[in-house]
Enzyme design. Sequence first.
Site, PDB file in Angstrom:
ATOM      1  CD  GLU A  40      29.179 144.122  77.842  1.00  0.00           C
ATOM      2  OE1 GLU A  40      29.137 145.496  77.201  1.00  0.00           O
ATOM      3  OE2 GLU A  40      28.614 144.115  78.857  1.00  0.00           O
ATOM      4  NE  ARG A  44      23.625 140.691  81.477  1.00  0.00           N
ATOM      5  CZ  ARG A  44      23.094 141.541  80.640  1.00  0.00           C
ATOM      6  NH1 ARG A  44      21.899 141.458  80.135  1.00  0.00           N
ATOM      7  NH2 ARG A  44      23.580 142.764  80.739  1.00  0.00           N
ATOM      8  CB  THR A  68      26.897 141.257  83.523  1.00  0.00           C
ATOM      9  OG1 THR A  68      26.334 141.582  82.197  1.00  0.00           O
ATOM     10  CG2 THR A  68      25.827 141.378  84.365  1.00  0.00           C
ATOM     11  CE  LYS A 128      26.534 148.292  80.761  1.00  0.00           C
ATOM     12  NZ  LYS A 128      26.642 147.268  79.941  1.00  0.00           N
TER      13      LYS A 128
HETATM   14  C1  3PG Z   1      24.007 145.575  78.697  1.00  0.00           C
HETATM   15  O1  3PG Z   1      24.364 144.659  79.491  1.00  0.00           O
HETATM   16  O2  3PG Z   1      24.795 146.276  78.001  1.00  0.00           O
HETATM   17  C2  3PG Z   1      22.512 145.452  78.028  1.00  0.00           C
HETATM   18  O3  3PG Z   1      22.021 144.149  78.530  1.00  0.00           O
HETATM   19  C3  3PG Z   1      22.479 145.599  76.720  1.00  0.00           C
HETATM   20  O4  3PG Z   1      21.314 145.935  76.481  1.00  0.00           O
HETATM   21  P1  3PG Z   1      20.256 145.511  75.229  1.00  0.00           P
HETATM   22  O5  3PG Z   1      19.868 144.239  75.263  1.00  0.00           O
HETATM   23  O6  3PG Z   1      19.059 146.206  75.489  1.00  0.00           O
HETATM   24  O7  3PG Z   1      20.878 145.918  73.870  1.00  0.00           O
END
Ligand code: 3PG
Length: 209
Positions: A40, A44, A68, A128
């Site tokens: 993924e 961002r 995102t 999710k």
């Molecule tokens: C996401 O978008 O799934 C999270 O930002 C991942 O979370 P983590 O950085 O705490 O693993």
Amino acid sequence: MKAREILGLSKIIPVITIEDVSLSVDLAKALMDGGAKVLEITLRTKEALKAIESISKELPELVVGAGTILNAHQLELAIKAGAKFGISPGLNTIFATALKKFNLPFIPGIASAGELMLALEFGFDTLKFFPAQAAGGVNMLKSFSGPFKDIKFCPTGGISIDNMKEYLKLDNVICIGGSWLTPKELVLRKEWQKISQLTSQSLKLTKNL
Ligand code: 3PG
């Protein structure tokens, strides 16, 4: 492929934020060498779309998705860049309605029973759970399994090698995602072998779960 099939390809999905697109293919290759099959890339940074494009072109054996995604425009750009699936951190009616126009496998994020019911309304059965640790973690997912027994989740947010097993033991968890496989310092120092090791070590721990 349907969203659930994509998430079923691997127990761990690296969640990657690309700061420097010139490192993106090497980083993806390191994760792949460690056993990752699905990635993924979060939208961002401004580098994200280019990274999706480059990785999809150079490493076609990987299933690269865009994360995102906050609106239909971003989803359109992600599809153009070659994303094979999309993920959002949350869901609302406007976005869910817009999603109907697209043919891309999509995994919306939810953090409450209300959002989950909205997702069901729009036909999503694979979600999710975000931000997993902050929104109730393993206990929340256990609670969801009663009323929403056919829903499968990919929890992300605060998951690491230390707590991932607790999530993967749950029947309603299909896989987990997280950024712990791609620590910023290792990426900046181009420590690809260490990233491969971290990935294979993590995946090894998921065997028999
Ligand atoms: C996401 O978008 O799934 C999270 O930002 C991942 O979370 P983590 O950085 O705490 O693993």
